[in-house]
Write a protein that holds these residues in place. Structure first.
Motif, short mmCIF file in Angstrom:
data_model
loop_
_atom_site.label_atom_id
_atom_site.label_comp_id
_atom_site.label_asym_id
_atom_site.label_seq_id
_atom_site.Cartn_x
_atom_site.Cartn_y
_atom_site.Cartn_z
N ASP A 18 1.22 -1.48 -0.02
CA ASP A 18 -0.02 -0.23 -0.08
C ASP A 18 0.63 0.99 0.54
O ASP A 18 0.07 1.98 -0.27
N THR A 21 1.34 2.84 -3.78
CA THR A 21 0.04 3.54 -4.38
C THR A 21 -0.27 4.92 -4.67
O THR A 21 0.38 6.00 -3.93
N GLU A 37 -2.07 -1.14 -9.48
CA GLU A 37 -2.87 0.09 -8.70
C GLU A 37 -4.34 -1.24 -8.81
O GLU A 37 -5.21 -1.51 -7.52
N LYS A 38 -4.42 -1.42 -10.11
CA LYS A 38 -5.91 -2.36 -10.09
C LYS A 38 -5.55 -4.10 -9.55
O LYS A 38 -6.56 -4.19 -8.29
N ALA A 41 -6.09 -3.15 -5.64
CA ALA A 41 -7.69 -2.97 -5.78
C ALA A 41 -8.51 -4.25 -5.38
O ALA A 41 -8.85 -4.73 -4.65
N GLN A 44 -7.56 -6.88 -2.76
CA GLN A 44 -8.09 -5.69 -0.92
C GLN A 44 -9.48 -6.15 -1.39
O GLN A 44 -10.11 -6.71 -0.35
N SER A 45 -10.14 -6.82 -2.42
CA SER A 45 -12.19 -7.23 -2.40
C SER A 45 -11.65 -8.83 -2.29
O SER A 45 -13.51 -8.77 -2.29
#
Length: 84
Positions: A18, A21, A37-38, A41, A44-45
């Motif tokens: 992180d 970013t 970044e993609k 992300a 993270q989900s």
């Protein structure tokens, strides 16, 4: 060139990833890669730990490939433990 230091405050690879970013206040090198970044992300989900681990490893590989940082040394702690 900077000499920053960082210690993880929770046990997860994102603790270090992180930092790179675009929105991080600690991204001193101003690293920017939309694919990184993609991947971060998506990780993270993701609730599947194996899939999340692969995505974090992919993001880490991008950092290494892009030479986003240059570690000069690593901090180590030596502990002497007596076994009984």
């Amino acid at each position: 060139m900077a000499w920053p230091g960082w210690q993880a405050d929770f046990d997860d690879a994102s603790n270090f990833l992180d930092l790179f970013t675009v929105s991080s206040g600690n991204n001193w090198g101003r690293y920017a890669n939309p694919a990184f970044e993609k991947a971060l992300a998506e990780a993270q989900s993701d609730v599947d730990l194996e899939s999340r681990g692969r995505k974090l490893a992919e993001a880490e590989a991008m950092l290494m490939h892009d030479h986003a940082f240059m570690p000069l040394f690593y901090w180590v702690t030596g502990n002497l433990v007596r076994r009984m």
